[in-house]
Design an enzyme around this catalytic site. Sequence first.
Site, PDB file in Angstrom:
ATOM      1  N   GLU A  92      -6.034 -28.679 -35.860  1.00  0.00           N
ATOM      2  CA  GLU A  92      -5.091 -29.340 -34.951  1.00  0.00           C
ATOM      3  C   GLU A  92      -4.408 -28.339 -34.023  1.00  0.00           C
ATOM      4  OE1 GLU A  92      -4.898 -32.384 -34.337  1.00  0.00           O
ATOM      5  OE2 GLU A  92      -6.007 -33.211 -36.041  1.00  0.00           O
ATOM      6  N   TYR A 101       3.036 -35.129 -33.546  1.00  0.00           N
ATOM      7  CA  TYR A 101       1.626 -35.532 -33.622  1.00  0.00           C
ATOM      8  C   TYR A 101       0.895 -34.740 -34.723  1.00  0.00           C
ATOM      9  CZ  TYR A 101      -3.298 -35.208 -33.056  1.00  0.00           C
ATOM     10  OH  TYR A 101      -4.627 -35.175 -33.366  1.00  0.00           O
ATOM     11  N   ASP A 153      -1.205 -39.487 -29.727  1.00  0.00           N
ATOM     12  CA  ASP A 153      -1.671 -38.494 -28.759  1.00  0.00           C
ATOM     13  C   ASP A 153      -2.121 -39.243 -27.500  1.00  0.00           C
ATOM     14  OD1 ASP A 153      -4.060 -39.663 -29.441  1.00  0.00           O
ATOM     15  OD2 ASP A 153      -5.152 -37.777 -29.647  1.00  0.00           O
TER      16      ASP A 153
END
Length: 358
Positions: free
Chosen positions: A36, A119, A137
């Site tokens: 991520e 997020y 997102d």
Amino acid sequence: MKADFTAKLMKWNRNLNTRAMPWKGEKDPYKIWLSEIILQQTRVEQGLGYYERFIRAFPTVKHLAKAPQKKVFKLWEGLGYYTRCKNLVATAAFISKEKKGIFPADYETILSLKGVGPYTAAAIASFAYNLPHAVLDGNVFRVLSRYFGINTPIDTPAGKKLYTMLAHELLHRKEPGLYNQAIMDFGAVVCKPQQPLCGQCPQKNDCQALKYNIVKDLPIKEKQLKKKNRWLYYFIVEIKKDTVLIRKRTGKDIWENLYEFVLYERNQLLAPGKKTLTPVLKELFGNQLIHIKNISPVFHQQLTHQTIAGQFIELETETIPVTMRGYEAVKKTTIKKYPFPKFISAWLQQKNKPLQLF
Ligand code: SF4
């Protein structure tokens, strides 16, 4: 509608989602975190090789914490946005020292890690621990704004709040991780920014953007609004079935000296339906009894410095509303003699009655 959205998304994911990514289904929070962070400002195709090299070089957070900074930065080379790499090093050291090398397992602590925003925290919490936190997102914003026809700009506090609540309501309670991955994949391969696959979309029957022909207008960003987006709502006021109200445009604006119907202009989408139109009709026509005959899909026109979009709403009434000063009532049969801007003639043509308006 909400439950239906989630059910159809999960079904699509089960039967049709073929999007493959190496970290998909991954349960190790360290690997999820790494992927991520790499993907925060990087496309999947570019980030893939980096992710694999990082995992090979540092298979656990402890390996990463022990590695010389120079080595980590060397491996990051070419990815840009080096703050991410700095945060990676700092967070690995923190987990290794303060958490005995064990990645935190609750949302709040994950969120408190350096470089981790809402997020990323939701992604780690749901993918690794199946905790009920919805990701938000770019893909998710786009899918939700289109499906629900939301015109609140996504980059405002009001927009963030609204979308966060909606995303949370839609989340599949038993399988939040699977749901989060599914909605992001759906946004990436079906409800794409450009040329979404609406024809084969499992959500198409209830999608508001498709229904009102505003797919390419959503989601809305406030920054875009500053670029002069104009929403023109034209009311075709038909009186006693044989005359309509028009006026000549004057002043220093587009389409000077051309004619138009009764105009209601906004700088954002109104998504007209009976409910949203009631206050508008009152504002324009006071208490006059007016019947809504038809609402057109959205029409678009791109001008050099302005993006024009709008709809045509046909109305019927018995007398000229007293509020309509500046408009003249002309016979419908003579309307073809008046010059209209392309935006309006496009609607007239679509009605396919070029010689007679109605
Ligand atoms: S119908 Fe089109 S715009 Fe609507 S959700 Fe599906 S792909 Fe997105």
